[in-house]
Enzyme design. Structure first.
Site, PDB file in Angstrom:
ATOM      1  N   CYS A   1       0.739  -1.000  -0.122  1.00 36.13           N
ATOM      2  CA  CYS A   1       0.030  -0.104   0.001  1.00 36.13           C
ATOM      3  C   CYS A   1       0.816   1.130  -0.073  1.00 36.13           C
ATOM      4  O   CYS A   1       1.972   1.153  -0.223  1.00 36.13           O
ATOM      5  CB  CYS A   1      -1.033   0.103   1.104  1.00 36.13           C
ATOM      6  SG  CYS A   1      -0.213   0.229   2.743  1.00 36.13           S
TER       7      CYS A   1
ATOM      8  N   ASN B   1       2.637   1.454   4.101  1.00 34.88           N
ATOM      9  CA  ASN B   1       2.785   0.139   4.892  1.00 34.88           C
ATOM     10  C   ASN B   1       2.470   0.223   6.450  1.00 34.88           C
ATOM     11  O   ASN B   1       3.087  -0.161   7.246  1.00 34.88           O
ATOM     12  CB  ASN B   1       4.206  -0.300   4.598  1.00 34.88           C
ATOM     13  CG  ASN B   1       4.534  -1.584   5.263  1.00 34.88           C
ATOM     14  OD1 ASN B   1       5.649  -1.999   5.370  1.00 34.88           O
ATOM     15  ND2 ASN B   1       3.691  -2.440   5.199  1.00 34.88           N
TER      16      ASN B   1
ATOM     17  N   CYS C   1      -0.911   0.721   7.599  1.00 39.67           N
ATOM     18  CA  CYS C   1      -2.444   0.508   7.778  1.00 39.67           C
ATOM     19  C   CYS C   1      -2.786  -0.943   6.762  1.00 39.67           C
ATOM     20  O   CYS C   1      -2.953  -1.818   7.426  1.00 39.67           O
ATOM     21  CB  CYS C   1      -3.260   1.751   7.300  1.00 39.67           C
ATOM     22  SG  CYS C   1      -3.045   3.253   8.227  1.00 39.67           S
ATOM     23  N   ARG C   2      -3.141  -0.644   5.617  1.00 34.34           N
ATOM     24  CA  ARG C   2      -3.722  -1.723   4.681  1.00 34.34           C
ATOM     25  C   ARG C   2      -3.026  -2.847   4.420  1.00 34.34           C
ATOM     26  O   ARG C   2      -3.233  -3.981   4.984  1.00 34.34           O
ATOM     27  CB  ARG C   2      -4.306  -0.978   3.363  1.00 34.34           C
ATOM     28  CG  ARG C   2      -5.429  -0.146   3.711  1.00 34.34           C
ATOM     29  CD  ARG C   2      -5.630   0.660   2.186  1.00 34.34           C
ATOM     30  NE  ARG C   2      -4.595   1.432   1.911  1.00 34.34           N
ATOM     31  CZ  ARG C   2      -4.380   2.044   0.546  1.00 34.34           C
ATOM     32  NH1 ARG C   2      -5.482   1.865  -0.330  1.00 34.34           N
ATOM     33  NH2 ARG C   2      -3.653   2.874   0.384  1.00 34.34           N
ATOM     34  N   SER C   3      -1.689  -2.594   3.887  1.00 35.24           N
ATOM     35  CA  SER C   3      -0.904  -3.758   3.726  1.00 35.24           C
ATOM     36  C   SER C   3      -0.317  -4.493   4.945  1.00 35.24           C
ATOM     37  O   SER C   3      -0.172  -5.838   4.777  1.00 35.24           O
ATOM     38  CB  SER C   3       0.496  -3.279   2.968  1.00 35.24           C
ATOM     39  OG  SER C   3       1.296  -2.402   3.627  1.00 35.24           O
TER      40      SER C   3
ATOM     41  N   ASP D   1      -8.369   3.861   1.641  1.00 37.11           N
ATOM     42  CA  ASP D   1      -7.062   4.003   2.402  1.00 37.11           C
ATOM     43  C   ASP D   1      -7.863   4.621   3.875  1.00 37.11           C
ATOM     44  O   ASP D   1      -8.325   5.831   3.633  1.00 37.11           O
ATOM     45  CB  ASP D   1      -5.991   5.032   2.003  1.00 37.11           C
ATOM     46  CG  ASP D   1      -4.879   5.106   2.672  1.00 37.11           C
ATOM     47  OD1 ASP D   1      -5.000   4.839   4.049  1.00 37.11           O
ATOM     48  OD2 ASP D   1      -3.732   5.614   2.296  1.00 37.11           O
TER      49      ASP D   1
END
Length: 158
Positions: A8, A11, A13-15, A129
């Site tokens: 993401c 690196n 939050c999402r990934s 995001d």
């Protein structure tokens, strides 16, 4: 062993959430040993930073505890090492092209591209995001849906 890198923007939050969710799902399915799982960013903004506190709270609220992490940027060497580079949104596709200009082996995809086309809730193909939307629950739902579909695709796990 299948090597998966979730990617993401920062690196944090999402990934990293996808990394821990996929690792947890694979372990619960008894196939964790079949995977090497990591995560990285397309940007340099958050290098070295831990999981964003709201993302960590979301993981913990869903029973994933002890998640330790330091953000890093994706490298060209990652393309050679990993079998799959799974991105969270189309903006990440733009960002990764600065680092990995071509995808001759077809390793790069969006996480929600692994969900069935009939899954109308995920037709947009982007995991929004939560750093900007502040909606960590929506990101969680998209990430778990995508990770479940990816795990099923890679090992026929339920």
């Amino acid at each position: 062993m299948k090597r998966i890198l979730f990617v993401c923007h920062g690196n944090i939050c999402r990934s990293v959430t996808a990394e821990f969710v996929f690792r947890d799902m694979a372990a619960r399915a008894g196939v964790g040993h079949l995977f090497e799982i990591d995560s990285a960013a397309t940007s340099r903004e958050e290098i070295g930073n831990p999981i964003y506190p709201m993302a960590l709270r979301t993981l913990e609220a869903h029973g994933i505890h002890g998640a330790k992490h330091a953000a890093r940027q994706v490298t060209r060497a990652d393309y050679d090492h990993f079998d799959y580079l799974i991105l969270m949104d189309n903006e990440n596709l733009y960002g990764i092209r600065r680092i990995i200009p071509t995808d001759p082996d077809g390793k790069i995809s969006l996480l929600l591209d692994h969900t069935p086309p009939s899954d109308s809730a995920h037709h947009r193909r982007d995991v929004a995001d939560p750093w900007y939307t502040r909606n960590f629950d929506a990101a969680w739902d998209d990430i778990t849906t995508g990770c479940r579909a990816l795990l099923n695709e890679l090992c026929s796990c339920k």
